[in-house]
Motif scaffolding. Structure first.
Motif, PDB file in Angstrom:
ATOM      1  N   ALA A 109     -15.953   0.280   6.395  1.00 36.20           N
ATOM      2  CA  ALA A 109     -17.136   1.195   6.231  1.00 36.20           C
ATOM      3  C   ALA A 109     -17.823   1.250   7.677  1.00 36.20           C
ATOM      4  CB  ALA A 109     -18.174   0.790   5.259  1.00 36.20           C
ATOM      5  N   SER A 110     -17.572   0.228   8.485  1.00 36.41           N
ATOM      6  CA  SER A 110     -18.069   0.034   9.714  1.00 36.41           C
ATOM      7  C   SER A 110     -17.049  -0.487  10.784  1.00 36.41           C
ATOM      8  CB  SER A 110     -19.499  -0.382   9.739  1.00 36.41           C
ATOM      9  OG  SER A 110     -19.307  -1.822   9.332  1.00 36.41           O
ATOM     10  N   GLY A 111     -17.010  -0.171  12.113  1.00 38.93           N
ATOM     11  CA  GLY A 111     -16.111  -0.746  12.782  1.00 38.93           C
ATOM     12  C   GLY A 111     -14.833   0.148  12.907  1.00 38.93           C
ATOM     13  N   PRO A 112     -14.076  -0.523  14.038  1.00 38.61           N
ATOM     14  CA  PRO A 112     -12.589   0.392  14.209  1.00 38.61           C
ATOM     15  C   PRO A 112     -11.609   0.286  12.969  1.00 38.61           C
ATOM     16  CG  PRO A 112     -12.993  -1.419  15.522  1.00 38.61           C
ATOM     17  CD  PRO A 112     -14.247  -1.246  14.831  1.00 38.61           C
ATOM     18  N   PRO A 113     -10.613   1.038  12.816  1.00 43.15           N
ATOM     19  CA  PRO A 113      -9.713   0.717  11.799  1.00 43.15           C
ATOM     20  C   PRO A 113      -8.711  -0.508  12.446  1.00 43.15           C
ATOM     21  CG  PRO A 113      -9.240   2.853  13.050  1.00 43.15           C
ATOM     22  CD  PRO A 113     -10.537   2.374  13.436  1.00 43.15           C
ATOM     23  N   THR A 114      -7.958  -1.049  11.439  1.00 41.22           N
ATOM     24  CA  THR A 114      -6.954  -1.928  11.781  1.00 41.22           C
ATOM     25  C   THR A 114      -5.954  -1.580  11.243  1.00 41.22           C
ATOM     26  OG1 THR A 114      -7.818  -3.445  10.196  1.00 41.22           O
ATOM     27  CG2 THR A 114      -8.933  -3.844  12.478  1.00 41.22           C
ATOM     28  N   GLU A 115      -4.650  -2.020  11.725  1.00 42.48           N
ATOM     29  CA  GLU A 115      -3.302  -2.267  11.388  1.00 42.48           C
ATOM     30  C   GLU A 115      -3.108  -3.426  10.642  1.00 42.48           C
ATOM     31  OE1 GLU A 115       1.367  -1.009  12.468  1.00 42.48           O
ATOM     32  OE2 GLU A 115      -0.315  -0.289  13.750  1.00 42.48           O
ATOM     33  N   ILE A 116      -2.602  -3.167   9.207  1.00 45.26           N
ATOM     34  CA  ILE A 116      -2.248  -4.470   8.625  1.00 45.26           C
ATOM     35  C   ILE A 116      -0.629  -4.939   8.717  1.00 45.26           C
ATOM     36  CG2 ILE A 116      -2.180  -5.477   6.067  1.00 45.26           C
ATOM     37  CD1 ILE A 116      -4.929  -4.988   7.441  1.00 45.26           C
ATOM     38  N   ARG A 117      -0.563  -5.990   9.161  1.00 44.87           N
ATOM     39  CA  ARG A 117       1.005  -6.479   9.154  1.00 44.87           C
ATOM     40  C   ARG A 117       1.403  -6.436   7.529  1.00 44.87           C
ATOM     41  NH1 ARG A 117       2.269 -11.420  11.986  1.00 44.87           N
ATOM     42  NH2 ARG A 117       0.788 -12.328  10.385  1.00 44.87           N
ATOM     43  N   TRP A 118       2.680  -5.695   7.595  1.00 43.54           N
ATOM     44  CA  TRP A 118       3.332  -6.008   6.270  1.00 43.54           C
ATOM     45  C   TRP A 118       3.640  -7.154   6.081  1.00 43.54           C
ATOM     46  CZ3 TRP A 118       3.153  -2.277   2.944  1.00 43.54           C
ATOM     47  CH2 TRP A 118       3.051  -0.911   3.444  1.00 43.54           C
ATOM     48  N   ALA A 119       3.802  -8.244   6.855  1.00 41.32           N
ATOM     49  CA  ALA A 119       3.836  -9.799   6.503  1.00 41.32           C
ATOM     50  C   ALA A 119       2.824 -10.250   5.794  1.00 41.32           C
ATOM     51  CB  ALA A 119       4.139 -10.459   7.868  1.00 41.32           C
ATOM     52  N   ASP A 120       1.671  -9.686   5.944  1.00 45.83           N
ATOM     53  CA  ASP A 120       0.042 -10.213   5.454  1.00 45.83           C
ATOM     54  C   ASP A 120       0.281  -9.457   4.168  1.00 45.83           C
ATOM     55  OD1 ASP A 120      -0.204 -11.657   7.592  1.00 45.83           O
ATOM     56  OD2 ASP A 120      -1.425 -10.078   8.725  1.00 45.83           O
ATOM     57  N   ALA A 121       1.061  -8.233   3.597  1.00 41.76           N
ATOM     58  CA  ALA A 121       0.748  -7.782   2.405  1.00 41.76           C
ATOM     59  C   ALA A 121       1.961  -8.290   1.458  1.00 41.76           C
ATOM     60  CB  ALA A 121       0.688  -6.240   2.698  1.00 41.76           C
ATOM     61  N   GLN A 122       1.816  -7.999   0.374  1.00 44.01           N
ATOM     62  CA  GLN A 122       2.669  -8.141  -0.955  1.00 44.01           C
ATOM     63  C   GLN A 122       3.404  -6.771  -1.209  1.00 44.01           C
ATOM     64  OE1 GLN A 122      -0.105 -10.461  -3.286  1.00 44.01           O
ATOM     65  NE2 GLN A 122       1.361 -12.444  -2.912  1.00 44.01           N
ATOM     66  N   VAL A 123       4.723  -7.046  -1.645  1.00 45.35           N
ATOM     67  CA  VAL A 123       5.467  -5.957  -2.258  1.00 45.35           C
ATOM     68  C   VAL A 123       6.107  -6.417  -3.320  1.00 45.35           C
ATOM     69  CG1 VAL A 123       5.581  -5.055  -0.039  1.00 45.35           C
ATOM     70  CG2 VAL A 123       7.507  -6.427  -0.814  1.00 45.35           C
ATOM     71  N   ARG A 124       6.419  -5.439  -4.467  1.00 46.79           N
ATOM     72  CA  ARG A 124       7.306  -5.576  -5.294  1.00 46.79           C
ATOM     73  C   ARG A 124       8.176  -4.307  -5.770  1.00 46.79           C
ATOM     74  NH1 ARG A 124       3.192  -6.408 -10.289  1.00 46.79           N
ATOM     75  NH2 ARG A 124       2.373  -4.447 -10.663  1.00 46.79           N
ATOM     76  N   ALA A 125       9.444  -4.335  -6.255  1.00 47.25           N
ATOM     77  CA  ALA A 125       9.922  -3.172  -6.732  1.00 47.25           C
ATOM     78  C   ALA A 125       9.193  -2.505  -7.748  1.00 47.25           C
ATOM     79  CB  ALA A 125      11.263  -3.447  -7.128  1.00 47.25           C
ATOM     80  N   ALA A 126       9.126  -1.001  -7.595  1.00 52.24           N
ATOM     81  CA  ALA A 126       8.368  -0.344  -8.660  1.00 52.24           C
ATOM     82  C   ALA A 126       9.046  -0.186  -9.927  1.00 52.24           C
ATOM     83  CB  ALA A 126       7.799   0.982  -8.115  1.00 52.24           C
ATOM     84  N   GLY A 127       8.397  -0.224 -10.896  1.00 49.63           N
ATOM     85  CA  GLY A 127       9.277  -0.042 -12.245  1.00 49.63           C
ATOM     86  C   GLY A 127      10.005  -1.020 -12.903  1.00 49.63           C
ATOM     87  N   LYS A 128      10.234  -2.362 -12.282  1.00 47.45           N
ATOM     88  CA  LYS A 128      11.107  -3.145 -12.645  1.00 47.45           C
ATOM     89  C   LYS A 128      10.530  -4.409 -13.080  1.00 47.45           C
ATOM     90  CE  LYS A 128      14.929  -1.525  -9.692  1.00 47.45           C
ATOM     91  NZ  LYS A 128      15.980  -1.886  -8.547  1.00 47.45           N
ATOM     92  N   GLY A 129       9.307  -4.703 -13.001  1.00 49.01           N
ATOM     93  CA  GLY A 129       8.620  -5.678 -13.686  1.00 49.01           C
ATOM     94  C   GLY A 129       8.611  -7.138 -12.914  1.00 49.01           C
ATOM     95  N   ALA A 130       8.948  -6.788 -11.404  1.00 55.28           N
ATOM     96  CA  ALA A 130       9.165  -7.689 -10.634  1.00 55.28           C
ATOM     97  C   ALA A 130       8.117  -8.564 -10.116  1.00 55.28           C
ATOM     98  CB  ALA A 130      10.198  -7.402  -9.294  1.00 55.28           C
ATOM     99  N   ALA A 131       8.150  -9.765  -9.572  1.00 54.86           N
ATOM    100  CA  ALA A 131       6.925 -10.410  -9.368  1.00 54.86           C
ATOM    101  C   ALA A 131       6.721 -10.041  -7.748  1.00 54.86           C
ATOM    102  CB  ALA A 131       7.267 -11.994  -9.026  1.00 54.86           C
ATOM    103  N   TRP A 132       5.481 -10.137  -7.242  1.00 50.95           N
ATOM    104  CA  TRP A 132       4.905  -9.836  -6.030  1.00 50.95           C
ATOM    105  C   TRP A 132       5.487 -10.776  -4.960  1.00 50.95           C
ATOM    106  CZ3 TRP A 132       2.779  -5.594  -4.854  1.00 50.95           C
ATOM    107  CH2 TRP A 132       1.553  -5.007  -5.985  1.00 50.95           C
ATOM    108  N   THR A 133       6.129 -10.379  -3.947  1.00 50.44           N
ATOM    109  CA  THR A 133       6.950 -11.012  -3.087  1.00 50.44           C
ATOM    110  C   THR A 133       6.846 -10.746  -1.494  1.00 50.44           C
ATOM    111  OG1 THR A 133       9.239 -11.711  -2.485  1.00 50.44           O
ATOM    112  CG2 THR A 133       9.151  -9.502  -2.963  1.00 50.44           C
TER     113      THR A 133
END
Length: 865
Positions: free
Chosen positions: A497-521
């Motif tokens: 809401a205030s302050g400059p935008p920042t780029e989130i490293r994908w290493a700091d996020a979590q992903v999982r295959a969509a539609g396969k009921g997989a766990a976050w990894t």
């Protein structure tokens, strides 16, 4: 409390207050520019009262007294002459020792690096200085709103004339100062108001001509309020700010420059809710917005282009025609396809993503549309901006803070919604089609969906929403939900809401295959397909989205094969992905070591659906690829062909195009049309016909029929025959083909179904059950009387109320504000006790005549009136 501890508390507050602004020491800004919050003001008042409890003034008091007094006058002064009594009484002091008060002001201003205002004969103005340091008093704004509005309008004109040539905001504010009350004609006031207008004036191009420019800035420029030189957190001050921004938007030229998607939750009479979306189109846009990244990249801007929107249901719809203003103009005028320049969606379509494309002879360009992604699985938060509980506007998703006291939160069924602090949380029904529950929340609520926790807080000092956005190269195709397919992993940016935008490293996020009921990894750069992504901050879920990724080397092309019977679509650089063809498509896959070919029947398919399954384990990615087609034919925006002799409504032409493919050069295609009507004169001199050349783009000839819509509408309106139609054919080198389509005033008609309710049917007999259609009945004998909305039946029709008054009713079916079916006159059946033969009244009025049920009697009576 000892004297030492009191002084320590004052010093601690002062240091904490300064550090909270991201600075180490005061920086000479006006005191109102520190934007003291309500909580800070309350704490400050308490410290003031504690430090003066014995009537003495201690060390550390002076600087905070100046800050407190300036904010007190801003919040409480109602106009008239300023006096010391009110502010001093609020901290337990009086004016019995003015020299000590003056010394506190002088010392405190020195700490804040501010100067005393001096009047005639260099007289020091202690009281006026502190009052002006507070900026514009909120209560005085309430009583002098018109006068201040005139001041700000004149100041805007000063900016328009002199800001670009070097005059500063303070000097321009002083030039307009004669509009202010005499007591406010001080440099500090000119300094604050000049900065305020400067912030708005710099954003005038962003809001040019918008009907709600403040909302647009809040949605697209989250930090703009932080740039204001003073807090405007009062309802009246907000109104003043809104008026200032609206005036700046009008001053910018009176035309709108941005596209905006507004989503709202509407309460229905049944107690349930409906999600609706409105895509607001501008009156004019800069050329760069429509051609910022054309494909292919050719120099120059075309004279005109078409705007299309693809929604989450996979439908591509014509929106508007953009025409360049002047031969060398850098602005395009937007001629909308719908009245009011708004395209509406509701239900699942309103929740899905929207994508706007600009198409021209120069190529295709994606048009920037803020906040156009699909709504996520997070809670959706809507604010009661009107205050009547009937319409709530989307303000964010997931965790957020908002100034609004009451919000509607739509959550997936089964989510755990609980109040965290004092407040309310009431279940309020479900959203139609969406499958979400609605809770009305006031205060703070925690929402747990599966293992993810979000927090919504209302009644805050300011809005604090965090927005995330995916940015990267986009693959040239669409998906069924209109989401982009990225060439390699895109950048994930976080916009607070205030302050400059920042780029989130994908290493700091979590992903999982969509539609396969997989766990976050953890994320891997070598994985491709469809993925869910999320970002968690301090245990609170801030972002949850979905991203489709293909390798950077992926490419697609399409060309007709000799003989014009088949089309070859080449898919290359997919990194070993398996290819699937969903549904019943007349196509086959031919594999080779380094590429994949899909050969499709050009006469049956105008678009190709392909599934990609990558070995790295992501979810399947579906692509809808345009393909070259042989021979001339008419197709809808979803690629479905229109049968020869089929009838469609003129208002449906925005979603229809004529296409043809020539394997050899030197071939020209035209769309030719002619009017057929009972009252058509024998010799029309060509006025009842039209011809439009189809555009050639590398062998693929195409013409959106939106180009012909107004011409066809005029042809139909030249006849009084309601059954009139314009027949369209495609001609190759001047020779017309036998297949044709018929364009009528309406593509639908209203008819009775077997159950006795009303339904919309097409000429071929198939029923139209779109949830986006609404039906109403209006009394013909009193057209100004309000219409009756008809209730929808389970099978998609409408039932007529049994209590309709006798007399003819005109039944209409609409999509938004557009009539889509030929209206039908309906007469309610007479009760059994009133079936006696109708008689012509001796002295019939027009109202009595129009109520007669028998047509012959009605004509006879109307003739006698």
């Amino acid at each position: 409390m000892s004297e030492g501890s009191k002084a320590s508390d004052l010093a601690s507050f002062r240091e904490e207050f300064v550090r909270a602004r991201g600075i180490r020491r005061p920086d000479s800004r006006p005191l109102c520019a520190y934007r003291t919050t309500g909580e800070e003001f309350r704490r400050l008042g308490s410290l003031m009262r504690e430090s003066t409890a014995d009537g003495d003034i201690r060390a550390g008091f002076d600087a905070l007294f100046c800050l407190y007094a300036a904010e007190w006058w801003r919040r409480h002064h109602e106009g008239g002459p300023w006096k010391w009594e009110g502010v001093l009484a609020s901290v337990g002091l009086d004016f019995s020792n003015p020299q000590r008060i003056h010394r506190s002001v002088e010392n405190g201003l020195r700490y804040w690096e501010r100067e005393l205002i001096r009047g005639g004969s260099a007289r020091r103005m202690f009281l006026v200085t502190l009052a002006c340091e507070g900026g514009l008093p909120l209560r005085m704004i309430r009583s002098n709103g018109n006068r201040l509005g005139q001041y700000f309008r004149e100041l805007l004109h000063q900016f328009d004339a002199y800001r670009s040539v070097g005059f500063g905001p303070t000097r321009l504010a002083q030039a307009a100062g004669h509009r202010l009350p005499a007591s406010f004609r001080q440099r500090v006031v000119f300094e604050v108001t000049g900065q305020l207008v400067d912030v708005v004036w710099k954003r005038r191009a962003q809001v040019k001509g918008l009907s709600d420019p403040v909302a647009h800035l809040d949605e697209t420029d989250a930090a703009w309020r932080d740039a204001l030189p003073m807090a405007l957190d009062d309802e009246v001050a907000e109104s003043l700010l809104r008026g200032l921004v609206v005036d700046a938007a009008k001053q910018a030229s009176g035309t709108r420059t941005g596209f905006r998607l507004v989503r709202e939750l509407v309460r229905l009479a049944s107690g349930s809710w409906r999600l609706v979306g409105a895509l607001e189109l501008p009156g004019a846009v800069a050329a760069g917005l429509l051609h910022g990244s054309p494909t292919p990249n050719e120099p120059g801007s075309p004279g005109r282009c078409e705007l299309f929107v693809a929604d989450a249901m996979g439908r591509s719809t014509y929106l508007a025609l953009a025409t360049r203003r002047g031969a060398a103009g850098d602005e395009y005028l937007i001629e909308t396809a719908r009245p009011g320049g708004r395209a509406a969606q509701r239900g699942e379509a309103a929740a899905g993503a929207l994508r706007i494309e600009s198409r021209s002879s120069k190529g295709v360009c994606a048009v920037h549309l803020p906040k156009s992604d699909s709504l996520s699985e997070l809670p959706w938060v809507f604010a009661d901006r009107r205050g009547d509980g009937s319409r709530f506007r989307l303000v964010g998703e997931g965790s957020l803070r908002t100034r609004y006291e009451r919000v509607a939160v739509a959550v997936p069924l089964g989510a755990d919604v609980r109040i965290m602090d004092a407040g309310v949380c009431e279940a309020a029904g479900e959203v139609e089609e969406i499958g979400r529950e609605v809770f009305i929340v006031g205060g703070s609520a925690g929402i747990v969906i599966d293992d993810e926790r979000c927090v919504v807080r209302t009644g805050q000092e300011k809005d604090e929403t965090v927005r995330y956005q995916l940015d990267g190269s986009v693959f040239p195709s669409t998906t069924p939900d209109a989401a982009a397919v990225h060439h390699g992993w895109p950048r994930l940016r976080r916009y607070p809401a205030s302050g400059p935008p920042t780029e989130i490293r994908w290493a700091d996020a979590q992903v999982r295959a969509a539609g396969k009921g997989a766990a976050w990894t953890e994320w891997s750069p070598d994985h491709f397909g469809l993925f869910d992504v999320r970002h968690v901050v301090a245990g609170v879920l801030e972002y949850r989205g979905r991203v489709a990724v293909v390798p950077k080397a992926a490419a697609v092309s399409s060309r007709p094969l000799p003989g014009d019977r088949e089309v070859e679509t080449l898919l290359d650089g997919l990194g070993g992905a398996e290819i699937g063809l969903p549904g019943e498509q007349d196509a086959r896959v031919e594999h080779s070591p380094d590429r994949t070919l899909v050969v499709s029947n050009a006469r049956r398919l105008s678009s190709l659906a392909v599934l990609l399954r990558f070995p790295s384990g992501g979810g399947d990615v579906r692509l809808d690829l345009p393909v070259a087609t042989s021979h001339g034919r008419f197709v809808r925006s979803d690629g479905a062909g229109i049968q020869s002799h089929e009838a469609i409504g003129v208002d449906e032409l925005s979603a229809v195009r004529a296409i043809a493919t020539a394997a050899r050069g030197g071939t020209a295609f035209d769309v030719m049309g002619s009017l057929e009507a009972e009252d058509l004169p024998l010799d029309t001199g060509g006025a009842a016909s039209l011809v439009e050349r189809m555009r050639d783009a590398g062998g693929l000839h195409e013409l959106p029929l939106a180009f012909l819509q107004e011409s066809i509408r005029l042809l139909l309106e030249s006849s009084s025959d309601l059954g009139a139609e314009v027949r369209l054919r495609i001609a190759c080198n001047g020779v017309e083909s036998a297949p044709h389509v018929r364009i009528k005033r309406f593509g639908l008609r209203i008819d009775w179904d077997e159950s006795g309710s009303l339904a919309c049917v097409r000429e071929a007999g198939q029923r139209e059950t779109s949830i986006e259609l609404d039906a109403e009945a209006r009394p013909l004998w009193s057209p100004d009387h309000g219409s009756r909305e008809l209730s929808r039946t389970i099978d998609g029709g409408w039932c007529l109320p049994p209590d309709l008054e006798q007399g003819p009713w005109l039944v209409n079916v609409q999509h938004g504000d557009l009539g889509v079916a030929r209206p039908r006159v309906w007469l309610p059946p007479l009760p059994e006790t009133e079936r006696a033969e109708e008689r012509v009244p001796a002295l019939a009025t027009l109202e009595e005549a129009i109520r007669l049920r028998t047509a012959s009697l009605r004509r006879e009576t109307l003739g006698a009136c």
